[in-house]
Write an enzyme that holds these catalytic residues in place. Structure first.
Site, mmCIF file in Angstrom:
data_model
loop_
_atom_site.group_PDB
_atom_site.id
_atom_site.type_symbol
_atom_site.label_atom_id
_atom_site.label_comp_id
_atom_site.label_asym_id
_atom_site.label_seq_id
_atom_site.Cartn_x
_atom_site.Cartn_y
_atom_site.Cartn_z
ATOM 1 N N LYS A 177 3.004 -10.909 9.457
ATOM 2 C CA LYS A 177 1.608 -10.518 9.236
ATOM 3 C C LYS A 177 0.658 -11.590 9.772
ATOM 4 O O LYS A 177 -0.347 -11.300 10.416
ATOM 5 C CB LYS A 177 1.364 -10.274 7.739
ATOM 6 C CG LYS A 177 2.171 -9.111 7.172
ATOM 7 C CD LYS A 177 1.787 -7.799 7.828
ATOM 8 C CE LYS A 177 2.563 -6.611 7.318
ATOM 9 N NZ LYS A 177 2.193 -5.353 7.985
ATOM 10 N N SER A 234 -1.404 -8.947 4.546
ATOM 11 C CA SER A 234 -0.876 -9.139 3.192
ATOM 12 C C SER A 234 -1.315 -10.473 2.629
ATOM 13 O O SER A 234 -1.430 -11.468 3.366
ATOM 14 C CB SER A 234 0.648 -9.108 3.260
ATOM 15 O OG SER A 234 1.187 -9.558 2.036
ATOM 16 N N TYR A 273 8.599 -11.828 6.597
ATOM 17 C CA TYR A 273 7.609 -10.757 6.401
ATOM 18 C C TYR A 273 6.195 -11.325 6.482
ATOM 19 O O TYR A 273 5.345 -10.835 7.229
ATOM 20 C CB TYR A 273 7.818 -10.077 5.039
ATOM 21 C CG TYR A 273 6.646 -9.231 4.627
ATOM 22 C CD1 TYR A 273 6.415 -8.009 5.231
ATOM 23 C CD2 TYR A 273 5.736 -9.685 3.666
ATOM 24 C CE1 TYR A 273 5.309 -7.235 4.887
ATOM 25 C CE2 TYR A 273 4.631 -8.916 3.317
ATOM 26 C CZ TYR A 273 4.422 -7.700 3.930
ATOM 27 O OH TYR A 273 3.323 -6.954 3.592
#
Ligand code: UDP
Length: 324
Positions: free
Chosen positions: A144, A116, A140
């Site tokens: 990643k 991302s 989050y």
């Protein structure tokens, strides 16, 4: 020979399963349906199960002769990850490690990983290239970033080759409206704006109006999900031709503010969109706009949906069908 698509009942995963099938690959979808949708399972063979279950992973690899993997399965809501880091790290990191260990056990060497643009954090340039510093702002984004590092290390130690694709903002829907975006609860901007336009929600809340951007709202780069699906097939082909581990941005290279997207939605739908200004959402970067030249140069990829109106209009087409 088959391609394993984890999270293939989800948004980007289902579009990619369709594109892989269209381009002649045998697809096996692995999904636990905790956020995926049974009615998105239109392509390939379905295996229902969880990446926490190593025995299940072993069985899937053995039964289907998997020789490459596209890994979508993960939790994706930036704001929720700030509140629930435990479930984000367990799902996005621990369960991904289980998958990679399964690959190593079964001699599967190639994986395309959903990363991302959130890994960049606060932008230090107008358009972000892959060498921009990585400063994740949420669990989050950290999950990643961590997995990109793990993939690099598994490459060195175990010969696993990977392509990490740093998506900017996935948006839009399949032009045939066979699949599209449907999250429960929905947290993404475009579906929420369209729901407000359709009168299914009272308004769209604009999260933060005091960012250092031209109109004070966050800038994002909205990339059509069909362009993302195409990039995944190209990334698999790239690895299959023997190329080494690498990382690519996927975006259109144009930033649109939250208010601009609301205006586009008004235009596309011909409907009013009630707006409510709201405080900033934790973990959000002020601006994330891509430089995707590397994917164009190395993968031969080019976004076909450069016009944000087309992106919003494909989403509108899908939602109208999905809401019926
Ligand atoms: N956003 C907003 N209202 C909403 C949902 C999102 O203002 O109800 C903003 C959000 O703060 C971000 C942008 O829209 O700046 C895109 O958010 P989204 O959740 O769609 O994707 P993300 O950038 O988190 O991947």
């Amino acid at each position: 020979m088959a391609t394993l698509v984890t999270g293939g009942a989800g948004y980007i995963g289902s579009h990619t399963a369709k594109e892989l099938t269209r381009r002649g690959r045998e697809v096996v979808v692995l999904d636990n349906l905790c956020t995926g949708h049974r009615d998105f399972l239109k392509w390939g063979v379905f295996e229902e199960g969880d990446l926490a279950d190593s025995a299940f992973i072993d069985r899937v690899f053995e039964e289907h002769g998997i020789d490459e993997v596209v890994h979508f399965a993960s939790f994706i809501a930036v704001g929720e990850s700030v509140q629930k880091p435990d479930i984000y790290y367990r799902n996005n990191v621990t369960n991904t490690l289980n998958l990679l260990d399964g690959m190593v056990r079964h001699g599967v060497e190639r994986i395309v990983f959903s990363s991302s643009a959130a890994v960049y954090g606060e932008p230090q340039a107008e358009r972000l290239a892959e060498d921009h510093p990585l400063n994740p702002l949420s669990p989050y984004a950290w999950s990643k970033r961590m997995m990109e590092q793990v993939l690099a290390d598994y490459g060195t130690a175990f010969g696993l080759r990977s392509v990490s694709l740093r998506y900017f903002n996935a948006a839009g829907a399949d032009l045939d409206a066979e699949v599209g975006e449907r999250h429960q609860p929905e947290t993404h901007l475009i579906p929420l704006i369209l729901a407000a336009a359709a009168g299914r929600r009272p308004s769209i809340k604009v999260f933060g109006t005091d960012y250092p951007t031209p109109d004070g709202t966050c800038l994002r780069d909205y990339i059509h999900v069909a362009d993302l699906a195409d990039a995944h097939v190209r990334a698999l082909d790239h690895l299959a031709s023997g190329e080494a581990t690498d990382v690519f941005n996927l975006g259109n290279g144009n930033g649109f503010s939250v208010r601009e997207i609301i205006d586009v939605a008004r235009d596309v739908t011909g409907l009013d969109v009630p707006v409510e200004d709201a405080p900033r959402r934790a973990g959000d970067s002020p601006a994330l706009v891509s430089a995707s030249d590397k994917a164009m140069r190395v993968l031969g990829w080019e976004p076909r949906f450069g016009d944000v109106r087309e992106v919003v209009s494909s989403a509108w087409n899908w939602h109208q069908k999905d809401w019926q």
